[in-house]
Design a protein around this motif. Structure first.
Motif, mmCIF file in Angstrom:
data_model
loop_
_atom_site.group_PDB
_atom_site.id
_atom_site.type_symbol
_atom_site.label_atom_id
_atom_site.label_comp_id
_atom_site.label_asym_id
_atom_site.label_seq_id
_atom_site.Cartn_x
_atom_site.Cartn_y
_atom_site.Cartn_z
ATOM 1 N N GLU A 186 9.608 11.689 -0.284
ATOM 2 C CA GLU A 186 9.510 10.094 -0.967
ATOM 3 C C GLU A 186 8.685 9.390 -0.287
ATOM 4 O OE1 GLU A 186 13.135 9.306 -2.281
ATOM 5 O OE2 GLU A 186 14.592 9.770 -0.186
ATOM 6 N N THR A 213 15.708 6.068 -10.586
ATOM 7 C CA THR A 213 16.044 5.849 -12.163
ATOM 8 C C THR A 213 14.135 5.402 -12.775
ATOM 9 O OG1 THR A 213 16.191 3.420 -11.369
ATOM 10 C CG2 THR A 213 18.203 4.683 -11.390
ATOM 11 N N THR A 214 13.166 5.075 -11.889
ATOM 12 C CA THR A 214 12.248 4.787 -12.875
ATOM 13 C C THR A 214 11.275 6.160 -12.272
ATOM 14 O OG1 THR A 214 12.434 2.635 -11.244
ATOM 15 C CG2 THR A 214 10.531 3.386 -12.097
HETATM 16 C C1 LIG Z 1 15.015 5.784 -1.122
HETATM 17 C C2 LIG Z 1 14.437 5.091 -1.932
HETATM 18 N N1 LIG Z 1 14.040 6.443 -2.974
HETATM 19 C C3 LIG Z 1 13.491 6.817 -4.234
HETATM 20 C C4 LIG Z 1 13.892 5.054 -4.948
HETATM 21 C C5 LIG Z 1 13.319 4.095 -6.464
HETATM 22 O O1 LIG Z 1 14.857 4.866 -6.870
HETATM 23 P P1 LIG Z 1 15.116 3.643 -8.246
HETATM 24 O O2 LIG Z 1 13.771 3.936 -9.046
HETATM 25 O O3 LIG Z 1 15.800 3.943 -9.168
HETATM 26 O O4 LIG Z 1 14.742 2.296 -7.736
HETATM 27 C C6 LIG Z 1 14.840 3.815 -3.855
HETATM 28 C C7 LIG Z 1 14.724 2.646 -4.485
HETATM 29 O O5 LIG Z 1 15.595 1.669 -3.599
HETATM 30 C C8 LIG Z 1 14.381 4.730 -2.630
HETATM 31 O O6 LIG Z 1 15.513 3.788 -1.465
#
Ligand SMILES: Cc1ncc(COP(=O)(O)O)c(C=O)c1O
Length: 294
Positions: A186, A213-214
């Motif tokens: 990621e 979550t996105t």
């Molecule tokens: C390491 C990491 N991966 C993915 C995400 C994306 O997550 P979300 O879509 O819930 O914000 C985040 C968000 O802060 C993150 O810190």
């Protein structure tokens, strides 16, 4: 009205709403000493928390993984969020919520039973995203994954993430995309999606990535748009050969990456699948606008 981004003045700390500058936490708090804490970041659109249930479910999963019981119910959290929004006259921005294992004297690695968790929350506005970013996309670099084996826990112990993000900043890029044993994991603070021949691919949820979550919104919207989306391992070569690369994260939704390690992604401009997703995302935010947040 001139909007000033940054934290709004009223925060929440251990049951009280108080001015940010009056919020004090013990240096013996285990979050300070060990990073022994978990957190959530919830987007707020038009004074309404977005996908709050999903964020709170993930918070409880993070807590469970670090062997802490949920300190509040979803209803309590929803009330807390609403208070931070109304006491700050907040509109668009993000809510930050953190639960630490609490303070104890002794700095014991193995924590004693019976600690009182520290709960902290605040609202912040974000700088508006330059419209041009959606038209031109952002650049990203790649780096070797250096984080621990439980990236599914949304831990405040983010030293590796911030070092990796700083590499991007040093290179004038927006994000560092991480590679482990020849595969995409990621971004340092984002989920990564690629598009190849019209199909969206993103690595499966596991202990190796944060279950974004996105990411889930993207998957749901892809279904609605009848765009094939597949949760599957993405090799480094597939990443580099992608027609499109997107970053997905709460504070900004989806963003197109148009340059990776200095090379153009696809034709170097945001792709057609991104454009459809971006519009669908904006419509979805609008549609949810008047519905209850939980
Ligand atoms: C390491 C990491 N991966 C993915 C995400 C994306 O997550 P979300 O879509 O819930 O914000 C985040 C968000 O802060 C993150 O810190």
């Amino acid at each position: 009205m001139v909007r000033v981004s940054g934290p709004r003045p009223v925060c929440y700390l251990n049951g009280n709403y108080l001015p940010l500058e009056a919020a004090k936490v013990s240096p013996f708090d285990r979050a300070f000493l060990f990073g022994d804490a978990v957190y959530e970041v919830v987007p707020v659109y038009a004074a309404r928390p977005f996908r709050l249930r999903q964020h709170l479910d993930r918070l409880n999963r993070s807590l469970d993984a670090i062997r802490m019981p949920p300190p509040l119910t979803h209803g309590d959290w929803a009330h807390l969020c609403q208070e931070l929004i109304s006491q700050n006259s907040a509109f668009d921005g993000i809510l930050y919520m953190q639960v630490t294992r609490g303070a104890e004297f002794g700095r014991n690695h193995a924590w004693p039973d019976g600690l009182k968790p520290t709960l902290f929350g605040y609202f912040t506005e974000l700088d508006p995203l330059p419209v041009a970013l959606i038209d031109t996309g952002v650049s990203a670099i790649t780096a070797k994954e250096i984080r621990w084996e439980r990236r599914d826990i949304k831990s405040t112990a983010l030293l590796a993430n911030i070092l990796l993000k700083k590499l991007a900043a040093d290179a004038g890029a927006f994000e560092t995309v991480l590679l482990e044993r020849g595969e995409l994991t990621e971004g340092s603070s984002t989920t990564v999606h690629i598009v190849r021949e019209g199909t969206i691919y993103t690595p499966p949820n596991s202990q190796h990535i944060l279950p974004g979550t996105t990411r889930d919104v993207v998957t749901e919207l892809a279904d609605l748009l009848s765009i094939r989306s597949i949760s599957a391992r993405v090799s480094e070569s597939a990443l580099r050969a992608a027609d499109e690369i997107w970053l997905a994260f709460s504070s900004r939704g989806v963003l197109p990456v148009t340059k990776l390690d200095g090379a153009a992604v696809g034709n170097g401009a945001p792709g057609p699948v991104f454009k459809r997703m971006h519009i669908a995302f904006a419509n979805y935010i609008r549609e949810l606008g008047t519905t209850p947040s939980l």
